[in-house]
Each structure stands twice: as structure tokens, then as C-alpha cells.
Design a protein around this motif. Structure first.
Motif, PDB file in Angstrom:
ATOM      1  N   ASP A   3       0.828  -1.407  -0.114  1.00 31.13           N
ATOM      2  CA  ASP A   3       0.092   0.068  -0.049  1.00 31.13           C
ATOM      3  C   ASP A   3       0.788   1.472  -0.103  1.00 31.13           C
ATOM      4  OD1 ASP A   3      -2.251  -1.414   0.049  1.00 31.13           O
ATOM      5  OD2 ASP A   3      -2.424  -1.557   2.297  1.00 31.13           O
ATOM      6  N   PRO A   4       0.567   2.497  -0.641  1.00 29.99           N
ATOM      7  CA  PRO A   4       1.222   3.605  -0.382  1.00 29.99           C
ATOM      8  C   PRO A   4       1.232   4.199   0.721  1.00 29.99           C
ATOM      9  CG  PRO A   4      -0.732   3.478  -2.192  1.00 29.99           C
ATOM     10  CD  PRO A   4      -0.887   2.335  -1.465  1.00 29.99           C
ATOM     11  N   VAL A   5       2.420   4.786   1.099  1.00 28.96           N
ATOM     12  CA  VAL A   5       2.888   5.491   2.191  1.00 28.96           C
ATOM     13  C   VAL A   5       2.860   6.979   1.927  1.00 28.96           C
ATOM     14  CG1 VAL A   5       4.419   5.570   4.126  1.00 28.96           C
ATOM     15  CG2 VAL A   5       3.872   3.410   3.360  1.00 28.96           C
ATOM     16  N   ILE A   6       2.051   7.917   2.671  1.00 29.97           N
ATOM     17  CA  ILE A   6       2.150   9.392   2.641  1.00 29.97           C
ATOM     18  C   ILE A   6       3.028   9.974   3.747  1.00 29.97           C
ATOM     19  CG2 ILE A   6       0.997  11.280   2.116  1.00 29.97           C
ATOM     20  CD1 ILE A   6      -1.314   9.542   0.651  1.00 29.97           C
ATOM     21  N   ILE A   7       4.132  10.347   3.324  1.00 28.77           N
ATOM     22  CA  ILE A   7       4.798  11.279   4.549  1.00 28.77           C
ATOM     23  C   ILE A   7       4.435  12.732   4.174  1.00 28.77           C
ATOM     24  CG2 ILE A   7       6.843  11.755   5.448  1.00 28.77           C
ATOM     25  CD1 ILE A   7       7.843   8.925   4.394  1.00 28.77           C
TER      26      ILE A   7
END
Length: 102
Positions: A3-7
């Protein structure tokens, strides 16, 4: 696959450069009133962005900001997304740009 990880960061400093070094895609979100921030972008932040996101495109002054960002982005072959997060305009195109960069 994962899954994408957004920082999300809020500053313009070494932390952002470090995060960009490990991220697959880096977005820089700007909005009208950014003003002298364009000079800051030229001085270092500009280099780490893969996609420039011009938010608040429904506000006064947004057209001038978008033109300047698009001009700078073209020089470096970077992408620009024009959005209005409050009403969702342009968000689907932004998602397309993100997946295009993968």
C-alpha cells in the motif's frame, strides 16, 4: 506490492531532502500567496519535487502562480497538477500523474 505510504512535511529544509531521497515520488504543494516562496523553490526545494501541485486554483491569483510554476517545471521536465482540494477539481488528474510516475 504494498500500500502507498504518504509522508507529509511542513517545512523546507534538510528533513524534506532526506525524505525525498527515500521516497518513490515527491510532491510539492503550493497555493496562491506563496509569493517569495518561488525564490525558495529555485534555491533548493524545486530540485526534489517530481510533481508540483498547485492547490486552491479557485482563489484569486492562482492563474499567475500556476503559470510561473508551469514555466519552472517545464525547464526541468517536471509535471504540474492544478487542483482545488476543497471541491475536488483536478484531483483525479493528480492521481493519474502519480501513477504515471511509478
Amino acid at each position: 506490492d504494498c500500500d502507498p505510504v504518504i509522508i507529509e512535511t511542513v517545512g523546507v529544509g534538510q528533513t524534506e531532502v532526506d525524505i525525498a531521497a527515500v521516497a518513490d515520488i515527491t510532491l510539492l504543494v503550493v497555493s496562491p500567496g506563496f509569493g517569495d516562496g518561488i525564490q525558495t523553490m529555485k534555491a533548493g526545494l524545486f530540485e526534489i519535487a517530481d510533481i508540483f501541485v498547485c492547490n486552491k486554483m479557485d482563489c484569486n491569483g492562482s492563474d499567475l502562480m500556476a503559470k510561473e510554476i508551469e514555466r519552472l517545471a517545464r525547464e526541468e521536465s517536471r509535471k504540474v497538477a492544478l487542483i482545488s482540494a476543497i471541491d475536488g477539481k483536478g484531483c483525479a488528474s493528480l492521481v493519474d500523474l502519480i501513477y504515471e510516475k511509478e
